[in-house]
Scaffold this active site. Sequence first.
Site, short mmCIF file in Angstrom:
data_model
loop_
_atom_site.label_atom_id
_atom_site.label_comp_id
_atom_site.label_asym_id
_atom_site.label_seq_id
_atom_site.Cartn_x
_atom_site.Cartn_y
_atom_site.Cartn_z
CB VAL A 95 -0.97 0.01 1.20
CG1 VAL A 95 -1.79 1.29 1.21
CG2 VAL A 95 -1.89 -1.20 1.16
CB CYS A 96 3.90 2.17 1.92
SG CYS A 96 3.31 1.91 3.60
CB THR A 97 5.01 0.57 -3.02
OG1 THR A 97 5.95 0.00 -2.10
CG2 THR A 97 5.67 0.76 -4.37
CG LEU A 154 5.80 7.34 -0.59
CD1 LEU A 154 4.98 6.56 0.41
CD2 LEU A 154 7.27 7.28 -0.22
#
Length: 226
Positions: A43-45, A48
């Site tokens: 999810v973070c990838t 960002l």
Amino acid sequence: MVLLGDTFPNFTAETSTGKIKFHDWLGNSWGILFSHPNDFTPVCTTELARVVQLLPEFQRLGVKVIGLSCNSVASHLSWIEDIKSYAGVSMEKFPYPIIEDESRVLATSLGMLDPSEADKDGIPLAARAVFIIDPNMKMRLSILYPATTGRNFDEIIRVIESLQLTDAHLVATPADWKKGDDVMVQPSVPMEEAKKKYGNKLRIIDLPSGNPYLRMVPQPIETSSE
């Protein structure tokens, strides 16, 4: 914990672009600080990478962006290659910094921790916090998502457009407002003043109470930040 209207802390941190002092880094711009539980997570990838794609929009609005993840700078620098690949961009220099917060000191002080998500040692990770800070260093909005739910960055842009518009004009934005939609005259503006200012553009919504508080007008001209 930072509350709406509070001065945002002037912390010092190591980032993927070097050491910063937050107020100096922000200068006289609007800013967004958004936190992440961990590097090299799905999810973070996506988040960002989405910020990279939306940078022209943030620049249009005069907004600086900065991320935070509970990992080291070395980890961030390696992770950035995955982020660029997922975003479908080719650039030598990553366009915004990512803060190192292995100790969780910053995440703790800003109330970012998600007790339901922890690392291999059982230490809570940062939730998906979003802080919007204005040029006076005041926190104007915060949103806290659980670690498993990705953010809607279109909504974040919509909120910034609303904040900048309502700072420049005595209006408020209704539910589901989008740039270009009608806005509402703030209740603090007397009726005579509203009529004088907006003339036949002022539209008063009839309500059962008979109270003429819902006063619609076209969106005023763009703010000076664009």
